[in-house]
Design a protein around this motif. Sequence first.
Motif, short mmCIF file in Angstrom:
data_model
loop_
_atom_site.label_atom_id
_atom_site.label_comp_id
_atom_site.label_asym_id
_atom_site.label_seq_id
_atom_site.Cartn_x
_atom_site.Cartn_y
_atom_site.Cartn_z
N GLY A 58 0.83 -1.21 0.00
CA GLY A 58 0.00 0.00 0.00
C GLY A 58 0.86 1.25 0.00
N GLY A 59 1.96 1.21 0.73
CA GLY A 59 2.89 2.33 0.73
C GLY A 59 3.54 2.55 -0.63
N ILE A 60 3.81 1.47 -1.32
CA ILE A 60 4.38 1.58 -2.67
C ILE A 60 3.43 2.33 -3.59
CG2 ILE A 60 5.05 0.25 -4.71
CD1 ILE A 60 6.03 -1.93 -2.74
N VAL A 61 2.16 1.95 -3.53
CA VAL A 61 1.15 2.62 -4.37
C VAL A 61 1.09 4.10 -4.02
CG1 VAL A 61 -1.31 2.73 -4.89
CG2 VAL A 61 -0.18 0.51 -4.70
N SER A 62 1.10 4.40 -2.73
CA SER A 62 1.04 5.79 -2.29
C SER A 62 2.27 6.58 -2.76
CB SER A 62 0.93 5.85 -0.77
OG SER A 62 0.97 7.16 -0.32
N PHE A 63 3.44 5.99 -2.61
CA PHE A 63 4.66 6.67 -3.03
C PHE A 63 4.67 6.91 -4.54
CE2 PHE A 63 8.15 6.27 0.40
CZ PHE A 63 7.25 6.64 1.39
N LEU A 64 4.20 5.94 -5.30
CA LEU A 64 4.18 6.12 -6.75
C LEU A 64 3.22 7.23 -7.17
CD1 LEU A 64 4.42 2.46 -8.05
CD2 LEU A 64 6.17 4.26 -8.19
N LYS A 65 2.08 7.34 -6.47
CA LYS A 65 1.13 8.41 -6.77
C LYS A 65 1.72 9.78 -6.48
CE LYS A 65 -3.23 5.97 -6.20
NZ LYS A 65 -4.48 5.88 -5.43
N GLY A 91 9.53 -1.53 -2.04
CA GLY A 91 9.39 -2.77 -2.81
C GLY A 91 10.38 -3.82 -2.36
N ALA A 92 11.62 -3.39 -2.13
CA ALA A 92 12.63 -4.32 -1.65
C ALA A 92 12.28 -4.83 -0.26
CB ALA A 92 14.00 -3.64 -1.65
N LEU A 93 11.81 -3.94 0.61
CA LEU A 93 11.44 -4.35 1.96
C LEU A 93 10.21 -5.27 1.96
CD1 LEU A 93 12.03 -1.02 3.90
CD2 LEU A 93 13.46 -3.07 3.92
N ALA A 94 9.27 -5.00 1.07
CA ALA A 94 8.09 -5.87 0.97
C ALA A 94 8.48 -7.25 0.48
CB ALA A 94 7.06 -5.24 0.04
N ALA A 95 9.43 -7.31 -0.45
CA ALA A 95 9.91 -8.61 -0.92
C ALA A 95 10.60 -9.38 0.20
CB ALA A 95 10.85 -8.42 -2.10
N LEU A 96 11.37 -8.67 1.01
CA LEU A 96 12.03 -9.33 2.14
C LEU A 96 11.02 -9.81 3.18
CD1 LEU A 96 15.11 -7.00 2.69
CD2 LEU A 96 15.13 -9.35 1.88
N ALA A 97 9.99 -9.02 3.45
CA ALA A 97 8.96 -9.42 4.41
C ALA A 97 8.17 -10.62 3.89
CB ALA A 97 8.03 -8.25 4.70
N GLY A 118 4.89 10.43 -6.80
CA GLY A 118 6.06 10.60 -7.65
C GLY A 118 7.38 10.32 -6.94
N LEU A 119 7.34 9.61 -5.83
CA LEU A 119 8.56 9.29 -5.08
C LEU A 119 9.04 7.89 -5.47
CD1 LEU A 119 7.32 10.62 -1.64
CD2 LEU A 119 8.88 11.74 -3.21
N LYS A 120 9.76 7.82 -6.58
CA LYS A 120 10.14 6.53 -7.13
C LYS A 120 11.19 5.82 -6.28
CE LYS A 120 9.00 7.77 -11.84
NZ LYS A 120 9.46 7.97 -13.19
N LYS A 121 12.11 6.58 -5.70
CA LYS A 121 13.14 5.95 -4.86
C LYS A 121 12.53 5.34 -3.60
CE LYS A 121 17.08 8.66 -6.40
NZ LYS A 121 18.15 9.58 -6.01
N GLY A 122 11.58 6.03 -3.02
CA GLY A 122 10.89 5.50 -1.84
C GLY A 122 10.09 4.25 -2.17
#
Length: 51
Positions: A19-26, A37-43, A28-32
Amino acid sequence: MTGNWTAVAMAFVALFMVGGIVSFLKQGLKKGALLLGALAALATTAAVLWW
């Protein structure tokens, strides 16, 4: 039994981060979004391995 609850908690954390990824992309914070995304993959990996 405790391991299953830990896996469920890790899966919930991963979904929360998606959900945070979607919010960050909206915003325009691509690095965040990339970091989350990396942290979600690890979780997700932790949840699967813990199960």
